[in-house]
Design a protein around this motif. Structure first.
Motif: not given
Length: 539
Positions: A130-151
């Motif tokens: 379950x922990x391995x699968x949870x990491x896959x799901x986490x990778x799938x739902x993460x957001x990759x828009x990183x600007x100063x506002x996000x930080x």
């Protein structure tokens, strides 16, 4: 079956031993109790704990790892969960409470599985899957828009509910500026961000110094208080006459010889000061001592000097000013000097401090944290520490997830679907893992005075349409956390799930606890040793 009627004792007499299900239940109980202790501190509306040590010193905090470190924990299984919090703190700097309550919930859910006669190894294997699968799901739902506002949003999320509420936006901006300043090639060494705290002012007075603040004062009142366009020398050897390597006696027969001897010592000190002055340095930071005579000559040369500066501060000064740390005064040259726009001695809260500011391209900075009282400042420092950790993790990974329990609900939802594809008893463990993750949004709701069941039902329903729906604890509604700006680094969730599942697996596999009495008897859950099986004769 004793030989000749004499039992054979393998372990020392008085050793406590808990076997089988008793050992598992005891460890699970310890995990649950520890998780319940820190659970009320989770989220923006979490409460604080007051911890009083044996000397009467007080710590008021809702920082999970601080609470667990300050508590005097004896139970061996509980100590393992404290390690989970410490690892989370070291790796990310935030999410310690989350990691501990997930671990506690995993142990709680495993209890009902063990009652169904499912073997602990099967439960542990299911949790691992379950922990391995949870990491896959986490990778799938993460957001990759990183600007100063996000930080800034990431920093504000980390500081929400930690005593910095009214000033979290300016503090978040200070933290982001500090982390971006020390970042080199996508890597952030948070050791280069110094946090200097002083009470006696409001939180909003906190500032970021492009350089280093040293909690020391000039060694001589005759030295200048302020130097512009300073040339800085860093020295890690003392400025004083060296003692002879071996015991030696000097026979003096004439007062003139004595005078010559004293003059020779003075000339040696004067020579050292002249070398510093000849290099062009007008500010000196020494890691070791500065002789009284040397102080006098330095003051006459118009050099500001500070002695007994901590090694870590010397390293930060080198990073900030570009100076080289010199071990031998004879080797000091203009090339070893660093630059700062201004070096000033200022009085902050009744204490003199040296500010080394306006350093060009400073790769070490200082956050001067202010607050009304010592306890307030300490809690703000912990909040800033967490914020620095999460901003650094976000810059290094470039990935964030929504907050407010959104990722946990999404992982739980997908893990339940995944469980149906597994045959065998592991399916039950995977489902239990999914339900355990829901403890995060459930606790957020409870701590905000909301109905946790209603909140969970609403969250599950909203996740049919979007993976970013989380709980807004301020108005009690389910909101798109990505739009609301409540975001956290992916690394916080990744590390929390990994640490919690590994700790739960390890505790579940323990079926025998043998406690020696020689090193002081640990608290085995408050049970009488005899009730825990005592130490049966080994025959």
């Amino acid at each position: 079956m004793a030989q000749n009627g004499q039992p054979i004792l393998v372990l020392p007499e008085g050793t406590n031993r808990i076997l089988g299900r008793d050992a598992q239940r005891n460890n699970i109980l310890a995990g649950k109790v520890l998780a319940e202790t820190v659970r009320t501190t989770l989220g923006p509306k979490g409460m604080d704990k007051m911890l009083v040590d044996g000397l009467g010193d007080i710590v008021v905090t809702n920082d999970g790892v601080t609470i667990l470190k300050e508590m005097d924990i004896e139970h061996p299984a509980a100590k393992m969960l404290v390690e989970v919090a410490k690892t989370q703190e070291d790796e990310v700097g935030d999410g310690t409470t989350t990691a501990v309550i997930i671990a506690g919930e995993l142990l709680k859910k495993s209890e009902s599985l063990l009652d169904m006669d499912i073997h602990p190894t099967i439960v542990a294997m299911g949790y691992r899957q379950a922990a391995e699968k949870a990491q896959e799901i986490l990778e799938d739902i993460c957001i990759e828009d990183i600007g100063k506002d996000t930080l800034v949003k990431v920093a504000m999320t980390a500081m929400t509910g930690k005593g910095t509420e009214k000033a979290r936006e300016p503090l978040a901006n200070l933290v982001v500026d500090a982390v971006q300043q020390v970042e080199e090639d996508g890597v952030v060494d948070s050791d280069h961000i110094k946090i200097e705290k002083k009470d006696g002012a409001v939180v909003e007075d906190s500032t970021l110094v492009q350089g280093v603040i040293i909690d020391k004062e000039r060694v001589h009142p005759g030295m200048p208080k302020e130097i512009e366009n300073a040339k800085i020398a860093l020295l890690n050897s003392p400025i004083e006459v060296k003692e002879t390597e071996m015991d030696a006696e000097i026979s003096i027969t004439d007062p003139a010889q004595m005078q010559a001897f004293i003059e020779q010592e003075e000339n040696m000190v004067k020579g050292m000061v002249n070398k510093i002055a000849d290099s062009g340095a007008d500010v000196l930071f020494a890691q070791k001592g500065i002789d009284d005579l040397a102080q006098h000559y330095l003051a006459k040369k118009g050099i500001m000097a500070v002695r007994r500066v901590k090694k870590s501060d010397i390293e930060k000064l080198a990073k900030a000013t570009g100076a080289g740390v010199v071990s031998n005064i004879d080797d000091l040259s203009a090339d070893d000097l660093g630059d700062a726009g201004i070096v000033t001695e200022k009085k902050i809260s009744g204490e003199d401090m040296i500010f080394v500011e306006k350093c060009k391209e400073a790769k070490a900075v200082t956050l001067l944290v202010r607050g009304s009282t010592k306890h307030v400042v300490d809690e703000i420092e912990r909040a800033i520490d967490d914020a620095i950790g999460v901003v650094a993790a976000t810059i290094e990974d470039g990935k964030v997830v929504a907050g407010g329990g959104a990722p946990e609900i999404e992982m739980a939802k997908r893990l339940k679907d995944y469980a149906e594809s597994i045959s065998g008893r592991e399916q039950l463990a995977v489902t239990a893992f999914a339900e355990s993750l829901e403890v995060v949004p459930k606790t957020l709701a409870e701590n905000a005075g909301l109905d946790s069941i209603d909140s969970l039902v609403d969250l599950r329903a909203s996740h049919e349409t979007s993976p970013y729906m989380g709980l807004d604890v301020f108005n009690g509604s389910v909101t798109d956390m990505k739009e609301a700006g409540v975001i956290e680094p992916k690394r916080v969730k990744k590390q929390a799930i990994q640490s919690a599942s590994e700790a739960a697996e390890m505790l579940l596999r323990i079926d025998d606890v043998i406690a020696s009495t020689s090193t002081g008897q640990p608290d085995m859950g408050g049970m009488d040793p005899a009730a825990m099986g005592g130490m049966p004769p080994m025959m």
